[in-house]
Design an enzyme around this catalytic site. Structure first.
Site, PDB file in Angstrom:
ATOM      1  N   GLY A  19      -5.670   2.380   2.230  1.00 19.12           N
ATOM      2  CA  GLY A  19      -5.251   2.498   3.626  1.00 19.12           C
ATOM      3  C   GLY A  19      -4.913   3.924   4.019  1.00 19.12           C
ATOM      4  O   GLY A  19      -3.990   4.155   4.811  1.00 19.12           O
ATOM      5  N   SER A  22      -5.008   5.859   8.312  1.00 22.18           N
ATOM      6  CA  SER A  22      -4.217   5.631   9.521  1.00 22.18           C
ATOM      7  C   SER A  22      -2.750   5.477   9.149  1.00 22.18           C
ATOM      8  O   SER A  22      -2.414   5.188   8.003  1.00 22.18           O
ATOM      9  CB  SER A  22      -4.701   4.378  10.267  1.00 22.18           C
ATOM     10  OG  SER A  22      -4.519   3.226   9.473  1.00 22.18           O
ATOM     11  N   ASP A  68     -12.769  -3.234   2.349  1.00 17.47           N
ATOM     12  CA  ASP A  68     -11.771  -4.257   2.613  1.00 17.47           C
ATOM     13  C   ASP A  68     -11.055  -4.517   1.289  1.00 17.47           C
ATOM     14  O   ASP A  68     -11.662  -5.020   0.335  1.00 17.47           O
ATOM     15  CB  ASP A  68     -12.456  -5.523   3.115  1.00 17.47           C
ATOM     16  CG  ASP A  68     -11.475  -6.649   3.435  1.00 17.47           C
ATOM     17  OD1 ASP A  68     -10.297  -6.567   3.023  1.00 17.47           O
ATOM     18  OD2 ASP A  68     -11.903  -7.623   4.078  1.00 17.47           O
ATOM     19  N   ASN A  95      -0.787   1.906  -0.741  1.00 15.58           N
ATOM     20  CA  ASN A  95      -0.106   2.008   0.538  1.00 15.58           C
ATOM     21  C   ASN A  95      -0.489   0.912   1.531  1.00 15.58           C
ATOM     22  O   ASN A  95       0.348   0.476   2.326  1.00 15.58           O
ATOM     23  CB  ASN A  95      -0.433   3.381   1.154  1.00 15.58           C
ATOM     24  CG  ASN A  95      -0.252   3.403   2.656  1.00 15.58           C
ATOM     25  OD1 ASN A  95       0.866   3.460   3.163  1.00 15.58           O
ATOM     26  ND2 ASN A  95      -1.369   3.359   3.382  1.00 15.58           N
ATOM     27  N   SER A 147       9.112  -2.370   0.610  1.00 16.94           N
ATOM     28  CA  SER A 147       9.715  -2.278   1.940  1.00 16.94           C
ATOM     29  C   SER A 147      11.157  -2.733   1.851  1.00 16.94           C
ATOM     30  O   SER A 147      11.500  -3.590   1.025  1.00 16.94           O
ATOM     31  CB  SER A 147       8.946  -3.168   2.928  1.00 16.94           C
ATOM     32  OG  SER A 147       9.655  -3.338   4.134  1.00 16.94           O
ATOM     33  N   TYR A 160       4.807 -11.419   4.322  1.00  9.14           N
ATOM     34  CA  TYR A 160       4.936  -9.981   4.082  1.00  9.14           C
ATOM     35  C   TYR A 160       6.191  -9.670   3.275  1.00  9.14           C
ATOM     36  O   TYR A 160       6.149  -8.924   2.286  1.00  9.14           O
ATOM     37  CB  TYR A 160       4.963  -9.248   5.422  1.00  9.14           C
ATOM     38  CG  TYR A 160       5.230  -7.768   5.337  1.00  9.14           C
ATOM     39  CD1 TYR A 160       4.205  -6.869   5.066  1.00  9.14           C
ATOM     40  CD2 TYR A 160       6.510  -7.252   5.554  1.00  9.14           C
ATOM     41  CE1 TYR A 160       4.443  -5.507   5.002  1.00  9.14           C
ATOM     42  CE2 TYR A 160       6.757  -5.895   5.491  1.00  9.14           C
ATOM     43  CZ  TYR A 160       5.726  -5.020   5.217  1.00  9.14           C
ATOM     44  OH  TYR A 160       5.961  -3.671   5.138  1.00  9.14           O
ATOM     45  N   LYS A 164       6.400  -7.994  -0.485  1.00  8.06           N
ATOM     46  CA  LYS A 164       7.069  -6.718  -0.727  1.00  8.06           C
ATOM     47  C   LYS A 164       8.169  -6.849  -1.767  1.00  8.06           C
ATOM     48  O   LYS A 164       8.432  -5.919  -2.531  1.00  8.06           O
ATOM     49  CB  LYS A 164       7.612  -6.151   0.587  1.00  8.06           C
ATOM     50  CG  LYS A 164       6.525  -5.680   1.530  1.00  8.06           C
ATOM     51  CD  LYS A 164       5.621  -4.655   0.865  1.00  8.06           C
ATOM     52  CE  LYS A 164       4.553  -4.112   1.772  1.00  8.06           C
ATOM     53  NZ  LYS A 164       3.676  -3.129   1.105  1.00  8.06           N
TER      54      LYS A 164
END
Length: 256
Positions: A19, A22, A68, A95, A147, A160, A164
């Site tokens: 990733g 961006s 992907d 990332n 995170s 998510y 994490k």
């Protein structure tokens, strides 16, 4: 990009970032390039504009490999392509993530699996692919993105948050298994970093104000604020750090 710190040992190293075209990933790509590293990154969306913007600015240009990351075979192929272009990968940055919000009542099995397939599964298989290269080189550093969301118990994104949390467990397991080969594995735990995606989708004035009130430092995080922590963990400056989770969140979560 103006670096806050210089890590001379990162010059000419082979870096692979998921990733990396961006948001935080783009800041990481440019951050490593500014150190003189050779950077390859995978990105599902079109990153040609970003590549054009930074090509020619540094000693090395970035190598963008469309991919992907839920397709593990394609992801490992991309890593081998990067190694052929830049030499064996000795710095791996996991990332890429997707923090799409979804209430528990609306989450299907397909939604759950899709979240794990982006936010957790690639972290293991990229490490599996990079480890033999790092072992042959005699050292390596893997940085996984976790995170603070799971420490805060955030609602509306259970897949998510779960992934994490699992990333920190995976980081510890990999650090123990790969340590004998001088491969270090650490995690970075960002707070709410205001990427363009966050600003477009979720950053209401009310939520921004509420989150800022939780921080010790009265300034919102930008992608640039995560870069130097990752550079440090990738550098031999942190040579005796492994199995750790470094929080970069302006002082919201307590990790010690």
């Amino acid at each position: 990009m103006t670096s806050f710190a210089t890590f001379h040992d990162l010059a000419d190293t082979s870096v692979f970032i998921t990733g990396g075209g961006s948001g935080i990933g783009a800041a990481l790509t440019e951050g490593f390039l500014a150190q003189g590293a050779k950077v390859a990154f995978v990105q599902r969306s079109d990153a040609s504009e970003f590549v054009a913007q930074i090509s020619g600015k540094y000693v090395h240009d970035p190598l963008c490999l469309p991919c992907d990351i839920t397709d593990i075979a394609a992801l490992t192929d991309a890593m081998h392509t990067a190694a052929r272009a830049h030499g064996p990968i000795t710095r791996l940055i996991n990332n890429a993530a997707n923090d799409t919000r979804q209430d528990i009542v609306d989450t299907t099995v397909r939604d759950w699996d899709a979240s794990q397939n982006v936010n957790l599964r690639p972290h293991f298989f990229t490490a599996q692919t990079a480890a033999p290269m790092m072992k042959a080189a005699g050292y390596g550093s893997i940085v996984n993105f976790s995170s603070i969301s799971y420490m805060m118990g955030m609602a509306g994104m259970a897949g998510y948050v779960t992934a994490k949390a699992a990333v920190t467990g995976l980081t510890r397991a990999l650090a123990r298994e790969l340590g004998p080969d001088q491969i270090r594995v650490n995690a970075v735990m960002p707070g709410w970093v205001l990427t363009q995606r966050q600003m477009d989708l979720w950053a209401t004035p009310e939520d921004l104000a509420a989150h800022l009130a939780r921080q010790c430092l009265p300034e919102h995080l930008a992608p640039r604020d995560i870069v130097d922590a990752v550079l440090f963990l990738s550098s031999q400056a942190s040579r005796m750090m492994t199995g750790q989770a470094m929080v970069v969140d302006g002082g919201v979560a307590v990790s010690g």
